[in-house]
Design an enzyme around this catalytic site. Structure first.
Site, PDB file in Angstrom:
ATOM      1  N   CYS A 178       0.902  -1.291  -0.074  1.00 12.86           N
ATOM      2  CA  CYS A 178       0.254  -0.075  -0.252  1.00 12.86           C
ATOM      3  C   CYS A 178       0.721   1.044  -0.337  1.00 12.86           C
ATOM      4  O   CYS A 178       0.707   2.299  -0.499  1.00 12.86           O
ATOM      5  CB  CYS A 178      -0.745  -0.150   1.265  1.00 12.86           C
ATOM      6  SG  CYS A 178       0.266  -0.385   2.723  1.00 12.86           S
ATOM      7  N   GLY A 179       1.990   1.568  -0.072  1.00 15.10           N
ATOM      8  CA  GLY A 179       2.784   2.139   0.356  1.00 15.10           C
ATOM      9  C   GLY A 179       2.688   3.587   0.670  1.00 15.10           C
ATOM     10  O   GLY A 179       2.336   3.296   2.581  1.00 15.10           O
ATOM     11  N   TRP A 180       2.564   4.317   1.149  1.00 17.47           N
ATOM     12  CA  TRP A 180       2.069   5.482   2.543  1.00 17.47           C
ATOM     13  C   TRP A 180       0.282   5.832   1.918  1.00 17.47           C
ATOM     14  O   TRP A 180       0.006   6.710   2.917  1.00 17.47           O
ATOM     15  CB  TRP A 180       2.951   6.725   1.901  1.00 17.47           C
ATOM     16  CG  TRP A 180       4.221   7.022   2.255  1.00 17.47           C
ATOM     17  CD1 TRP A 180       5.119   7.368   3.119  1.00 17.47           C
ATOM     18  CD2 TRP A 180       5.142   6.713   0.549  1.00 17.47           C
ATOM     19  NE1 TRP A 180       6.420   7.225   2.971  1.00 17.47           N
ATOM     20  CE2 TRP A 180       6.570   6.792   1.598  1.00 17.47           C
ATOM     21  CE3 TRP A 180       4.994   6.747  -0.333  1.00 17.47           C
ATOM     22  CZ2 TRP A 180       7.637   6.746   1.048  1.00 17.47           C
ATOM     23  CZ3 TRP A 180       6.509   6.167  -1.066  1.00 17.47           C
ATOM     24  CH2 TRP A 180       7.695   6.789  -0.402  1.00 17.47           C
ATOM     25  N   GLN A 204       6.537   3.616   5.579  1.00 17.73           N
ATOM     26  CA  GLN A 204       5.676   4.159   4.847  1.00 17.73           C
ATOM     27  C   GLN A 204       4.534   4.163   6.311  1.00 17.73           C
ATOM     28  O   GLN A 204       3.506   4.886   5.901  1.00 17.73           O
ATOM     29  CB  GLN A 204       5.406   2.895   4.147  1.00 17.73           C
ATOM     30  CG  GLN A 204       6.856   3.537   3.023  1.00 17.73           C
ATOM     31  CD  GLN A 204       6.074   2.684   2.120  1.00 17.73           C
ATOM     32  OE1 GLN A 204       6.448   1.604   1.850  1.00 17.73           O
ATOM     33  NE2 GLN A 204       6.784   3.197   0.828  1.00 17.73           N
ATOM     34  N   CYS A 357      15.436   5.165 -16.845  1.00 15.06           N
ATOM     35  CA  CYS A 357      13.549   4.383 -16.385  1.00 15.06           C
ATOM     36  C   CYS A 357      13.019   5.328 -17.237  1.00 15.06           C
ATOM     37  O   CYS A 357      11.978   4.485 -18.422  1.00 15.06           O
ATOM     38  CB  CYS A 357      13.815   4.503 -15.402  1.00 15.06           C
ATOM     39  SG  CYS A 357      14.092   3.115 -13.857  1.00 15.06           S
TER      40      CYS A 357
END
Length: 386
Positions: A178-180, A204, A357
């Site tokens: 879920c990350g932050w 996080q 990237c």
């Protein structure tokens, strides 16, 4: 200088000259010139760059950039041209054979090792990522179809996912990786759902909790995805599958199947590659995402076979180019605030990461897929949204 020493020196000089000519010929196919005047032309600042690239591939090439041994005014354009011409496929140094075999044979994303990327990458500091990302702290590809800014693109992506999942008030949603918590907060606020997020980054989880306002029904669990057993109406995983590894793809799908109610939907958002037989990038693996691995399309569908019906596949990988360039602009603008914490080598490492990237996505060398899965197929068919 005696004759044997003179001959040895001449041989070394000839080998370097040959290597230089070989690289000059390759670069010419990509419209790149060594020490040229265009923004994407490579500028050699020290001897040995070409020999290092030939012997150690992108690992050595990236490290020599970090050391300041070469440069390009527009690094993203340099990598776009290099990859569009497929030059990176022409150099396969023997020293990288071990890395490729290791990635193929070992389970580098085991439950024990899964926490490594959280500690080395995501725990760099929440303030660092806040300075680079959008206001919601969304560290995945934005959706730029009708967006003009990074904030708009990330909100559009979050809303797109909510609509694809057909969220309704009162539903419970599992966010794997879920990350932050940007998706959970958005979905809870705008669609009235309850969310549980799994993360392997302590930083996080703690920061995400502090961001939640107005008592939103959002829960962070510091847990590996393999340990989750609860069932949910919907499941989402945004930018986490790249850390799962091919030896664990089936187990990941088993977990999603176990945790999804029979009439539920599961959305998987992941970066992917075009060729199955390519190993993970050794420079990215060492410096940015330890134990990361990009899937090909067939590996995702193979892992889902017998468990899920593929309702929809959406590729908007070109949007990651714009997202990365926006992150890079923020990184450059805010770098003075972090100069005392991170050294100049880190600065060059991060530029190399973001801009190489961006060039790869621009060249369509790597993709961004969103899959929508159901367990038994949506009755009457799934209505696609965009």
């Amino acid at each position: 200088m005696n004759l044997p020493t003179l001959e040895k020196t001449r041989v070394v000089f000839d080998e370097r000259l040959s290597s230089h000519r070989f690289f000059a010929h390759l670069f010419k196919q990509a419209e790149i010139e060594i020490n040229g005047e265009r923004p994407w032309d490579i500028q050699l600042k020290a001897p040995g760059v070409i020999d290092t690239a030939l012997s150690r591939g992108n690992l050595g090439f990236g490290e020599s950039y970090m050391n300041g041994d070469w440069d390009a005014e527009s690094l993203d354009q340099f990598f776009y041209r290099l990859m569009r011409a497929q030059l990176h496929q022409r150099i396969k140094p023997m020293q990288l054979t071990y890395h490729a075999l290791r990635a193929r044979l070992l389970n580098r994303q085991s439950a024990k090792r899964a926490w490594e990327v959280g500690e080395k990458h995501y725990d760099l500091g929440n303030d660092f990522y806040a300075a680079m990302l959008d206001q919601r702290m969304t560290y995945t590809c934005g959706y730029w179809k009708n967006a003009n800014t990074l904030d708009e693109a990330q909100e559009a992506k979050l809303d797109l996912i909510c609509r694809k999942l057909q969220l309704e008030p009162g539903m419970r949603v599992l966010d794997i990786g879920c990350g932050w918590g940007s998706f959970m907060a958005y979905a809870a606020e705008h669609y009235g759902v309850e969310c549980v997020g799994l993360t392997i980054s302590r930083e996080q989880a703690e920061y995400g909790k502090s961001l939640m306002q107005n008592g939103l029904p959002v829960e962070f669990r510091l847990k590996d995805y393999r340990d989750e057993t609860e069932q949910f109406d919907r499941i989402v995983s945004i930018g986490m599958f790249e850390h799962v590894g091919h030896k664990n793809y089936r187990e990941f799908m088993d977990v999603a199947h176990r945790c999804l109610k029979d009439d539920g939907l599961f959305l998987l958002h992941t970066i992917g590659k075009n060729l199955r037989a390519t190993a993970c990038d050794p420079w990215i693996d060492k410096y940015i995402f330890p134990n990361g691995e990009l899937p090909v399309l067939g590996q995702v569908t193979d892992a889902a076979e017998g468990l899920f019906v593929v309702e929809d596949v959406h590729n908007f990988g070109a949007d990651y180019d714009k997202t990365l360039m926006a992150w890079h602009a923020n990184f450059e603008a805010n770098w003075p605030a972090f100069r005392d914490r991170f050294d100049y080598t880190f600065y060059r490492m991060w530029r190399y990461y973001l801009l190489s990237c961006a060039g790869a996505f621009r060249a369509r060398e790597i993709q961004l897929w969103q899959f929508v899965f159901s367990k038994k197929g949506v009755a009457g068919g799934y209505e696609r949204v965009s």
